[in-house]
Design an enzyme around this catalytic site. Structure first.
Site, PDB file in Angstrom:
ATOM      1  N   SER A  15       0.817  -1.214   0.000  1.00 40.87           N
ATOM      2  CA  SER A  15       0.000   0.000   0.000  1.00 40.87           C
ATOM      3  C   SER A  15       0.851   1.263   0.000  1.00 40.87           C
ATOM      4  O   SER A  15       0.592   2.201  -0.762  1.00 40.87           O
ATOM      5  CB  SER A  15      -0.931  -0.010   1.212  1.00 40.87           C
ATOM      6  OG  SER A  15      -1.826  -1.101   1.144  1.00 40.87           O
ATOM      7  N   GLY A  16       1.875   1.316   0.869  1.00 37.85           N
ATOM      8  CA  GLY A  16       2.726   2.496   0.935  1.00 37.85           C
ATOM      9  C   GLY A  16       3.583   2.675  -0.299  1.00 37.85           C
ATOM     10  O   GLY A  16       3.720   3.792  -0.826  1.00 37.85           O
ATOM     11  N   THR A  42       0.794  -6.919   1.768  1.00 36.06           N
ATOM     12  CA  THR A  42       0.101  -7.700   2.787  1.00 36.06           C
ATOM     13  C   THR A  42      -1.382  -7.388   2.838  1.00 36.06           C
ATOM     14  O   THR A  42      -2.220  -8.291   2.848  1.00 36.06           O
ATOM     15  CB  THR A  42       0.738  -7.443   4.162  1.00 36.06           C
ATOM     16  OG1 THR A  42       2.076  -7.954   4.161  1.00 36.06           O
ATOM     17  CG2 THR A  42      -0.050  -8.134   5.260  1.00 36.06           C
ATOM     18  N   CYS A  43      -1.744  -6.121   2.853  1.00 36.21           N
ATOM     19  CA  CYS A  43      -3.150  -5.751   3.030  1.00 36.21           C
ATOM     20  C   CYS A  43      -4.038  -6.358   1.951  1.00 36.21           C
ATOM     21  O   CYS A  43      -5.059  -6.974   2.243  1.00 36.21           O
ATOM     22  CB  CYS A  43      -3.300  -4.230   3.041  1.00 36.21           C
ATOM     23  SG  CYS A  43      -5.018  -3.690   3.190  1.00 36.21           S
ATOM     24  N   CYS A  48      -5.681  -7.418   5.430  1.00 37.60           N
ATOM     25  CA  CYS A  48      -6.969  -6.844   5.804  1.00 37.60           C
ATOM     26  C   CYS A  48      -8.072  -7.048   4.784  1.00 37.60           C
ATOM     27  O   CYS A  48      -9.227  -7.248   5.163  1.00 37.60           O
ATOM     28  CB  CYS A  48      -6.815  -5.356   6.118  1.00 37.60           C
ATOM     29  SG  CYS A  48      -5.458  -4.511   5.341  1.00 37.60           S
ATOM     30  N   LYS A  51      -9.153 -10.830   4.721  1.00 38.56           N
ATOM     31  CA  LYS A  51      -9.628 -11.131   6.080  1.00 38.56           C
ATOM     32  C   LYS A  51     -11.012 -10.536   6.308  1.00 38.56           C
ATOM     33  O   LYS A  51     -11.898 -11.185   6.878  1.00 38.56           O
ATOM     34  CB  LYS A  51      -8.652 -10.577   7.111  1.00 38.56           C
ATOM     35  CG  LYS A  51      -9.100 -10.720   8.560  1.00 38.56           C
ATOM     36  CD  LYS A  51      -8.284  -9.816   9.459  1.00 38.56           C
ATOM     37  CE  LYS A  51      -8.577  -8.352   9.147  1.00 38.56           C
ATOM     38  NZ  LYS A  51      -7.715  -7.429   9.911  1.00 38.56           N
ATOM     39  N   TYR A  99      -4.355  -2.568  -8.875  1.00 44.94           N
ATOM     40  CA  TYR A  99      -3.138  -1.908  -8.394  1.00 44.94           C
ATOM     41  C   TYR A  99      -2.088  -1.857  -9.506  1.00 44.94           C
ATOM     42  O   TYR A  99      -1.412  -0.840  -9.706  1.00 44.94           O
ATOM     43  CB  TYR A  99      -2.577  -2.658  -7.190  1.00 44.94           C
ATOM     44  CG  TYR A  99      -3.087  -2.176  -5.849  1.00 44.94           C
ATOM     45  CD1 TYR A  99      -2.213  -1.701  -4.892  1.00 44.94           C
ATOM     46  CD2 TYR A  99      -4.441  -2.204  -5.525  1.00 44.94           C
ATOM     47  CE1 TYR A  99      -2.658  -1.264  -3.657  1.00 44.94           C
ATOM     48  CE2 TYR A  99      -4.912  -1.771  -4.310  1.00 44.94           C
ATOM     49  CZ  TYR A  99      -4.011  -1.295  -3.374  1.00 44.94           C
ATOM     50  OH  TYR A  99      -4.467  -0.846  -2.161  1.00 44.94           O
ATOM     51  N   ALA A 115      14.638  -7.314  -5.081  1.00 43.66           N
ATOM     52  CA  ALA A 115      15.653  -6.291  -5.312  1.00 43.66           C
ATOM     53  C   ALA A 115      16.491  -6.104  -4.050  1.00 43.66           C
ATOM     54  O   ALA A 115      16.000  -6.259  -2.932  1.00 43.66           O
ATOM     55  CB  ALA A 115      15.002  -4.968  -5.707  1.00 43.66           C
ATOM     56  N   GLY A 176      -2.597 -12.664  21.353  1.00 42.92           N
ATOM     57  CA  GLY A 176      -3.668 -11.929  22.015  1.00 42.92           C
ATOM     58  C   GLY A 176      -4.014 -10.633  21.327  1.00 42.92           C
ATOM     59  O   GLY A 176      -4.810  -9.846  21.848  1.00 42.92           O
ATOM     60  N   TYR A 178      -4.913  -8.228  17.591  1.00 40.40           N
ATOM     61  CA  TYR A 178      -6.103  -8.138  16.739  1.00 40.40           C
ATOM     62  C   TYR A 178      -6.191  -9.293  15.747  1.00 40.40           C
ATOM     63  O   TYR A 178      -7.288  -9.810  15.482  1.00 40.40           O
ATOM     64  CB  TYR A 178      -6.155  -6.784  16.036  1.00 40.40           C
ATOM     65  CG  TYR A 178      -5.153  -6.565  14.925  1.00 40.40           C
ATOM     66  CD1 TYR A 178      -5.501  -6.800  13.598  1.00 40.40           C
ATOM     67  CD2 TYR A 178      -3.865  -6.114  15.193  1.00 40.40           C
ATOM     68  CE1 TYR A 178      -4.591  -6.600  12.569  1.00 40.40           C
ATOM     69  CE2 TYR A 178      -2.955  -5.905  14.175  1.00 40.40           C
ATOM     70  CZ  TYR A 178      -3.321  -6.150  12.868  1.00 40.40           C
ATOM     71  OH  TYR A 178      -2.413  -5.952  11.850  1.00 40.40           O
ATOM     72  N   GLU A 182      -9.371 -11.790  15.656  1.00 44.06           N
ATOM     73  CA  GLU A 182     -10.180 -11.808  14.444  1.00 44.06           C
ATOM     74  C   GLU A 182     -10.334 -13.211  13.884  1.00 44.06           C
ATOM     75  O   GLU A 182     -11.441 -13.657  13.545  1.00 44.06           O
ATOM     76  CB  GLU A 182      -9.570 -10.864  13.405  1.00 44.06           C
ATOM     77  CG  GLU A 182      -9.750  -9.395  13.762  1.00 44.06           C
ATOM     78  CD  GLU A 182      -8.934  -8.461  12.905  1.00 44.06           C
ATOM     79  OE1 GLU A 182      -9.218  -7.251  12.912  1.00 44.06           O
ATOM     80  OE2 GLU A 182      -7.983  -8.922  12.233  1.00 44.06           O
ATOM     81  N   ARG A 205      -3.728  -5.493  24.039  1.00 41.08           N
ATOM     82  CA  ARG A 205      -3.040  -4.425  24.756  1.00 41.08           C
ATOM     83  C   ARG A 205      -3.140  -3.124  23.969  1.00 41.08           C
ATOM     84  O   ARG A 205      -2.997  -3.100  22.759  1.00 41.08           O
ATOM     85  CB  ARG A 205      -1.567  -4.771  24.970  1.00 41.08           C
ATOM     86  CG  ARG A 205      -1.325  -5.837  26.026  1.00 41.08           C
ATOM     87  CD  ARG A 205       0.154  -6.095  26.190  1.00 41.08           C
ATOM     88  NE  ARG A 205       0.747  -6.530  24.925  1.00 41.08           N
ATOM     89  CZ  ARG A 205       2.068  -6.632  24.713  1.00 41.08           C
ATOM     90  NH1 ARG A 205       2.907  -6.306  25.665  1.00 41.08           N
ATOM     91  NH2 ARG A 205       2.521  -7.053  23.556  1.00 41.08           N
ATOM     92  N   ALA A 343      -9.370  -0.441  14.411  1.00 41.40           N
ATOM     93  CA  ALA A 343     -10.483  -1.363  14.628  1.00 41.40           C
ATOM     94  C   ALA A 343      -9.972  -2.780  14.742  1.00 41.40           C
ATOM     95  O   ALA A 343      -8.913  -3.131  14.213  1.00 41.40           O
ATOM     96  CB  ALA A 343     -11.501  -1.260  13.489  1.00 41.40           C
ATOM     97  N   HIS A 438     -32.454   8.582  14.879  1.00 34.53           N
ATOM     98  CA  HIS A 438     -33.129   7.529  15.628  1.00 34.53           C
ATOM     99  C   HIS A 438     -34.010   6.695  14.702  1.00 34.53           C
ATOM    100  O   HIS A 438     -34.652   7.242  13.805  1.00 34.53           O
ATOM    101  CB  HIS A 438     -33.988   8.176  16.721  1.00 34.53           C
ATOM    102  CG  HIS A 438     -34.739   7.198  17.555  1.00 34.53           C
ATOM    103  ND1 HIS A 438     -34.137   6.434  18.528  1.00 34.53           N
ATOM    104  CD2 HIS A 438     -36.054   6.842  17.545  1.00 34.53           C
ATOM    105  CE1 HIS A 438     -35.041   5.657  19.095  1.00 34.53           C
ATOM    106  NE2 HIS A 438     -36.216   5.888  18.508  1.00 34.53           N
ATOM    107  N   GLU A 443     -26.582   6.803  17.564  1.00 36.98           N
ATOM    108  CA  GLU A 443     -27.152   7.921  18.314  1.00 36.98           C
ATOM    109  C   GLU A 443     -26.646   7.947  19.751  1.00 36.98           C
ATOM    110  O   GLU A 443     -26.678   8.988  20.415  1.00 36.98           O
ATOM    111  CB  GLU A 443     -28.672   7.865  18.286  1.00 36.98           C
ATOM    112  CG  GLU A 443     -29.297   6.721  19.060  1.00 36.98           C
ATOM    113  CD  GLU A 443     -30.821   6.715  18.957  1.00 36.98           C
ATOM    114  OE1 GLU A 443     -31.447   7.740  19.303  1.00 36.98           O
ATOM    115  OE2 GLU A 443     -31.366   5.708  18.504  1.00 36.98           O
TER     116      GLU A 443
END
Length: 449
Positions: A15-16, A42-43, A48, A51, A99, A115, A176, A178, A182, A205, A343, A438, A443
């Site tokens: 991504s970067g 990876t993403c 992500c 997943k 991409y 490389a 332990g 994310y 998940e 954590r 998240a 509502h 809300e």
């Protein structure tokens, strides 16, 4: 001025790296990127994106159960893992193509091979081709960390989880964080017996304690087993299939799958960084300044390989800032790494931005904490006892909101807008003055007292 083959050579097309390469090329730079695996990183390929698709698939298990209370009758629903797996992998291939098209449409040359930096401004590709670049960007991401135990080679990581030929009847997940939580939720919803093993004494954590406790309670109610302060002693293949696993405080047991999700380490090995003297940190990460520059004047790094904040949107922002600052016409700028929302796509998901209650008390002293603990309307009608929890942390001196934390269905979707308010420094009074929509779960953000 020296003549180089490229103005920018990017190692790693995640991504970067993709964002930095595309933006640099849009600014008029001659750019090439090398990627030894698949464009997207990876993403997109093994993180992500696939997943989240599995999370969507897993949620149908509860939706199909709950739908009867809403008048729907679905006879004998069946789940086919192979169908979901293959559809997810096909969409990953589609996104990889998008991409690739983006890079090619900006005239970025793509080398689908490894490389390595082999000299000053010099890169050697796996094919033996040698090129030069005025600037080099390292965007190679991170890889799953493996624990030190006998038989570790018999386990898998999140990389391999998307390619399983069948679902395990019984799985042990180490970790332990994310990723561990998940996948524990995903496998559990698909019908696997799940045990999550953590060498520490707490989950997630860095997240607010009340949310961590709530997720633990809900996950146990759903049937996930947890073992804390526990380490692996060995993993051994079983003649009948599967593995014998011995944990430090348990008897040996047989499982079908062991998955490690115990953190990620920066991908800096074999890049030739020592050849030109790029400085690394204690975790193997590339050390950079606020503008993503290393101690070598023409080498930069963005994303997980710097171990600043290991999140895809952060890598994208860092790549954008680097390309604009180095190749654009405007004033150089850096990325603000404070107050980043995040998240956990557990069941139910967690979303968070800003300081936890504990962090705020330690830093600010006086704080005001507002909470809403409720059963979502859908859960009430479905007969599901699962409760959601929202927390708002305010600086007692000026009413400014310094943190919002929630565990609820669609919490990440709600948090994106709420994070803007926290980043902007809005107060509790600003939320109180906003009319509620509502009936919604969101809300509760403007009704907490």
């Amino acid at each position: 001025m020296a003549d180089y083959d490229y103005d920018l050579f990017t190692i790693g097309a995640g991504s970067g790296g993709v964002r930095a390469s595309r933006i640099a090329a849009a600014h008029g730079a001659k750019v090439a990127v090398a990627e030894e695996h698949r464009v997207g990183g990876t993403c997109v390929i093994r993180g992500c994106v696939p997943k989240k698709m599995l999370v969507y698939g897993a949620q149908f298990a509860e939706d199909l159960e709950d739908c009867r209370k809403f008048g729907w009758e679905i006879d004998n629903p069946q789940f086919d893992w192979i169908t979901l797996r293959d559809n997810v992998l096909a969409d990953v291939t589609r996104i990889e193509g998008a991409y690739t098209d983006t890079l090619e449409s900006h005239n970025v040359e793509i080398f689908k091979e490894r490389a390595e930096i082999t000299g000053d401004h010099e890169i050697t590709l796996a094919s033996g081709k040698v090129v030069t670049a005025e600037r080099i960007l390292i965007a190679t991401g991170a890889q799953p960390r493996l624990p030190d135990c006998e038989g570790v080679e018999h386990g898998i990581t999140s990389n391999e989880a998307f390619h399983l030929d069948e679902l395990p009847k019984k799985v042990i997940i180490a970790g332990g964080g994310y990723i561990a939580n998940e996948f524990a939720g995903i496998f559990n919803e698909f019908g696997s017996r799940v045990k999550l093993v953590n060498r520490g004494d707490q989950l997630l954590r860095g997240y607010d304690e009340a949310l961590r406790d709530r997720l633990l309670q809900i996950s146990m109610t759903k049937g996930i087993e947890f073992k804390f302060n526990t380490v692996f002693e060995y993993i051994k293949p079983c003649d009948e299939g599967g593995y014998f696993v011995k944990l430090s405080d348990c008897d040996e047991e047989r499982v079908d799958l062991v998955m490690f999700a115990v953190g990620r380490t920066p991908n800096t090995g074999g890049l030739g960084l020592d050849t030109v003297g790029v400085e690394l940190g204690d975790n193997g990460e590339i050390k950079v300044d606020e503008f993503s520059k290393t101690n070598v004047d023409y080498i930069y790094a963005v994303g997980d390989v710097t171990d600043r904040v290991q999140l895809t949107p952060v890598a994208i922002r860092e790549g954008q800032a680097f390309a604009d600052s180095v190749f654009g016409d405007g004033k150089p700028y850096s990325v603000d790494h404070s107050c980043i929302p995040s998240a956990v796509f557990s069941h139910p998901p967690i979303a968070s931005v800003g300081m936890t209650e504990g962090e705020a008390k330690n830093k600010l002293g006086g704080v005001r904490v507002y909470q809403s603990d409720f059963r979502p309307m859908k859960n009430v009608l479905a007969g599901r006892s699962e409760r959601s929890l929202f927390k708002m942390i305010c600086d007692a001196s000026d009413d400014r909101i310094v943190g919002i934390h929630m565990i609820a269905p669609e919490a990440p979707e709600m948090m994106q807008a709420a994070a803007i308010a926290v980043k902007a420094g809005l107060t509790k009074a600003d939320f109180d003055a906003t009319t509620a929509i509502h009936p919604t779960m969101a809300e509760e953000l403007v009704l907490m007292r």
